[in-house]
Design a protein around this motif. Structure first.
Motif, PDB file in Angstrom:
ATOM      1  N   GLN A 206      -6.174  -9.849   4.455  1.00  0.00           N
ATOM      2  CA  GLN A 206      -6.679  -9.302   3.198  1.00  0.00           C
ATOM      3  C   GLN A 206      -7.645  -8.144   3.442  1.00  0.00           C
ATOM      4  OE1 GLN A 206      -5.709 -10.008  -0.037  1.00  0.00           O
ATOM      5  NE2 GLN A 206      -6.935  -8.159  -0.329  1.00  0.00           N
ATOM      6  N   SER A 207      -8.436  -8.230   4.491  1.00  0.00           N
ATOM      7  CA  SER A 207      -9.355  -7.129   4.786  1.00  0.00           C
ATOM      8  C   SER A 207      -8.581  -5.852   5.106  1.00  0.00           C
ATOM      9  CB  SER A 207     -10.275  -7.493   5.953  1.00  0.00           C
ATOM     10  OG  SER A 207      -9.605  -7.451   7.197  1.00  0.00           O
ATOM     11  N   GLN A 208      -7.438  -6.009   5.762  1.00  0.00           N
ATOM     12  CA  GLN A 208      -6.611  -4.836   6.076  1.00  0.00           C
ATOM     13  C   GLN A 208      -5.994  -4.238   4.828  1.00  0.00           C
ATOM     14  OE1 GLN A 208      -5.343  -6.196  10.595  1.00  0.00           O
ATOM     15  NE2 GLN A 208      -3.964  -6.589   8.899  1.00  0.00           N
ATOM     16  N   TRP A 209      -5.570  -5.073   3.892  1.00  0.00           N
ATOM     17  CA  TRP A 209      -5.019  -4.534   2.647  1.00  0.00           C
ATOM     18  C   TRP A 209      -6.062  -3.716   1.905  1.00  0.00           C
ATOM     19  CZ3 TRP A 209      -0.136  -4.163   1.096  1.00  0.00           C
ATOM     20  CH2 TRP A 209       0.817  -4.952   1.737  1.00  0.00           C
ATOM     21  N   ALA A 210      -7.326  -4.164   1.949  1.00  0.00           N
ATOM     22  CA  ALA A 210      -8.382  -3.412   1.264  1.00  0.00           C
ATOM     23  C   ALA A 210      -8.607  -2.048   1.911  1.00  0.00           C
ATOM     24  CB  ALA A 210      -9.674  -4.220   1.264  1.00  0.00           C
ATOM     25  N   ASP A 211      -8.350  -1.935   3.218  1.00  0.00           N
ATOM     26  CA  ASP A 211      -8.575  -0.682   3.941  1.00  0.00           C
ATOM     27  C   ASP A 211      -7.330   0.200   4.028  1.00  0.00           C
ATOM     28  OD1 ASP A 211     -11.186  -1.340   4.425  1.00  0.00           O
ATOM     29  OD2 ASP A 211     -10.820  -2.157   6.423  1.00  0.00           O
ATOM     30  N   LEU A 212      -6.255  -0.238   3.416  1.00  0.00           N
ATOM     31  CA  LEU A 212      -4.960   0.400   3.616  1.00  0.00           C
ATOM     32  C   LEU A 212      -4.933   1.862   3.191  1.00  0.00           C
ATOM     33  CD1 LEU A 212      -2.190  -0.684   4.588  1.00  0.00           C
ATOM     34  CD2 LEU A 212      -1.598  -0.999   2.187  1.00  0.00           C
ATOM     35  N   ASP A 213      -5.504   2.129   2.030  1.00  0.00           N
ATOM     36  CA  ASP A 213      -5.350   3.433   1.394  1.00  0.00           C
ATOM     37  C   ASP A 213      -6.409   3.524   0.294  1.00  0.00           C
ATOM     38  OD1 ASP A 213      -2.998   5.699   0.751  1.00  0.00           O
ATOM     39  OD2 ASP A 213      -4.076   5.050  -1.042  1.00  0.00           O
ATOM     40  N   PRO A 214      -6.963   4.697   0.024  1.00  0.00           N
ATOM     41  CA  PRO A 214      -7.996   4.792  -1.013  1.00  0.00           C
ATOM     42  C   PRO A 214      -7.543   4.328  -2.388  1.00  0.00           C
ATOM     43  CG  PRO A 214      -7.981   6.765   0.351  1.00  0.00           C
ATOM     44  CD  PRO A 214      -6.770   5.974   0.740  1.00  0.00           C
ATOM     45  N   VAL A 215      -6.264   4.435  -2.709  1.00  0.00           N
ATOM     46  CA  VAL A 215      -5.775   4.097  -4.048  1.00  0.00           C
ATOM     47  C   VAL A 215      -4.641   3.081  -4.006  1.00  0.00           C
ATOM     48  CG1 VAL A 215      -4.706   5.015  -6.155  1.00  0.00           C
ATOM     49  CG2 VAL A 215      -6.453   6.359  -4.955  1.00  0.00           C
ATOM     50  N   ARG A 216      -3.772   3.182  -3.013  1.00  0.00           N
ATOM     51  CA  ARG A 216      -2.487   2.482  -3.034  1.00  0.00           C
ATOM     52  C   ARG A 216      -2.609   0.969  -3.128  1.00  0.00           C
ATOM     53  NH1 ARG A 216       1.673   5.170  -2.215  1.00  0.00           N
ATOM     54  NH2 ARG A 216       0.488   6.810  -1.192  1.00  0.00           N
ATOM     55  N   SER A 217      -3.675   0.390  -2.569  1.00  0.00           N
ATOM     56  CA  SER A 217      -3.809  -1.063  -2.578  1.00  0.00           C
ATOM     57  C   SER A 217      -4.772  -1.567  -3.648  1.00  0.00           C
ATOM     58  CB  SER A 217      -4.288  -1.554  -1.202  1.00  0.00           C
ATOM     59  OG  SER A 217      -5.538  -0.977  -0.874  1.00  0.00           O
ATOM     60  N   LEU A 218      -5.228  -0.683  -4.522  1.00  0.00           N
ATOM     61  CA  LEU A 218      -6.177  -1.080  -5.560  1.00  0.00           C
ATOM     62  C   LEU A 218      -5.469  -1.617  -6.798  1.00  0.00           C
ATOM     63  CD1 LEU A 218      -8.858   1.761  -5.629  1.00  0.00           C
ATOM     64  CD2 LEU A 218      -9.097  -0.553  -4.717  1.00  0.00           C
ATOM     65  N   ALA A 219      -6.166  -2.517  -7.500  1.00  0.00           N
ATOM     66  CA  ALA A 219      -5.735  -2.932  -8.829  1.00  0.00           C
ATOM     67  C   ALA A 219      -6.082  -1.840  -9.834  1.00  0.00           C
ATOM     68  CB  ALA A 219      -6.427  -4.231  -9.219  1.00  0.00           C
TER      69      ALA A 219
END
Length: 429
Positions: A206-219
């Motif tokens: 989950q920490s990696q998903w948060a760091d994936l991309d400035p926008v792409r992984s955001l709600a």
């Protein structure tokens, strides 16, 4: 024949209509990702030839679920929509039995951990989609490759909900998903290791998903009407790539889909481009006609996946449980604050600390009790009810999560965490 160009109004209308198909919740599904390791020693790297041979053998099986493979060789089964929890569990369990039998013959095993604890990310699938994805995500660091090639999850799929304002309404379910999602991260965190080292996170995945991309992984922005918020989010998100049948896919920088529609450059986008663009967005909850909850780490044990599926389904689809849980998670909005999941304090605490976080532990206790009350009303088998009760006693009541067991077991020379912790079996209907 060229496909018709998509206008901005067309795109907005499509996003509002196709992503939230409302009606009474009736169907459920699950997508299970698994790491694939050597049966006797999961620390051994697998050759590309061995992985390819295993993939070919599994593809020959007559499975009910859709079978796909992730860039690092992970195996994914996506169930057909089922009309009951029991039907979903039975169908997927039969497919998994067949897959495991074939893999055992190849000397391989499916591993249920959210992040590969031994091996560095290594991409095995070389296709235009993954070439472009890697190039795009590499701009923001190493999290993209780790996600693509070394992570595994349980994704629960539920109907979006009806038009009513109550506990089964789509607006309530959308809000619930983004608050309860953090509780699910914490309760089922199962990825504290990467490349044989502790990461400081109980859900490294989950920490990696948060760091994936400035926008792409955001709600999308919280508080807005779900359809409007999602449509705006999709159109204002950056385009990962522009597909080309005749050559490599380009990966533009700072081109949003809205700008692409308005300018028509480098070529006019089509409906198929919009559909593909949505598939390159990775929020924790993705509306695809139904709601796809994407925040749960893969679980250890052959049948460990059944517990998060059963708990999540009960908390969303049983009206009494949904109302109880909604009241329990509402105060978590204050911890989350105005930041969008999964980069707000609530989700960060869940991924880092699991149920050691006192607020998340207290809410999880309410949620699991509500699920245990709801499962008999939903027709869940005694075995499934007992499995959820056992998980509650082993983890939730003690403020622990599966990652704590992995850390306790360590990465000793003789056995892997998976082999040591394979304690959740025989819980099928």
């Amino acid at each position: 024949m060229s496909l018709p160009q998509l206008s901005e109004v067309d795109a907005e209308d499509l996003l509002r209509c196709i992503c939230f198909k409302t009606g009474p919740p009736r169907r459920i599904g699950v997508e299970l990702e698994w790491l694939v390791h050597d049966l006797r020693d999961p620390r051994l790297p697998l050759s590309e030839a061995r992985i390819a041979q295993a993939h070919a053998a599994v593809r020959a099986l007559p499975l009910a679920a859709a079978l796909t493979f992730e860039p690092g060789g992970q195996l994914e089964l996506s169930s057909l929509p089922a009309t009951s929890l029991t039907e979903c569990i039975g169908s997927v369990s039969a497919d998994l039995d067949a897959v495991r039998s074939v893999l055992r013959g190849q000397g391989l095993i499916l591993t249920g951990l959210g992040q590969d604890p031994w091996h560095a990310p290594r991409r095995l699938l070389h296709e235009p989609r993954y070439d472009a994805m890697e190039a795009c995500l590499d701009r923001n660091g190493a999290a993209g490759r780790a996600m693509m090639c070394g992570s595994a999850s349980i994704q629960v799929c539920l109907d979006a909900g009806n038009e009513e304002p109550g506990p089964l309404g789509y607006g309530r379910r959308w809000q619930l998903a983004h608050l309860l999602g953090a509780v699910l991260v914490a309760a089922f965190a199962n990825s504290p290791l990467r490349q044989r080292r502790r990461t400081g996170w109980l859900s490294t995945r989950q920490s990696q998903w948060a760091d994936l991309d400035p926008v792409r992984s955001l709600a999308p922005a919280p508080g807005a009407e779900p359809r409007e918020a999602w449509a705006a989010h999709v159109l204002d998100a950056p385009v990962m790539c522009i597909r080309d049948d005749k050559g490599p896919w380009t990966t533009p920088e700072d081109l949003t889909f809205r700008t692409w529609v308005r300018t028509g450059l480098p070529r006019p986008p089509t409906r198929e481009d919009l559909d593909y663009h949505m598939s390159t967005l990775f929020p924790p909850v993705r509306p695809r006609g139904h709601l796809e909850l994407r925040m749960i780490d893969a679980q250890s044990g052959e049948d460990g996946w059944i517990v998060p599926l059963a708990v999540t389904t009960a908390l969303f689809d049983d009206p009494a449980a949904a109302e109880t849980v909604y009241r329990a998670v509402k105060p978590l909005a204050e911890i989350a604050g105005p930041c969008r999941a999964p980069r707000n304090p609530l989700w960060t605490n869940a991924a880092r600390s699991g149920l050691a976080d006192p607020e998340l532990r207290a809410v999880a206790a309410v949620c699991f009790d509500a699920a245990l009350d709801a499962l008999p009303r939903m027709g869940a088998s005694t075995a499934v009810q007992n499995a959820v009760a056992a998980f509650t006693s082993r983890y939730v009541d003690r403020g622990r999560c599966p990652a704590d067991d992995v850390l306790d077991a360590g990465l000793g020379p003789d056995l892997s965490p998976v082999q040591r912790l394979d304690h959740r079996k025989d819980i099928r209907p």
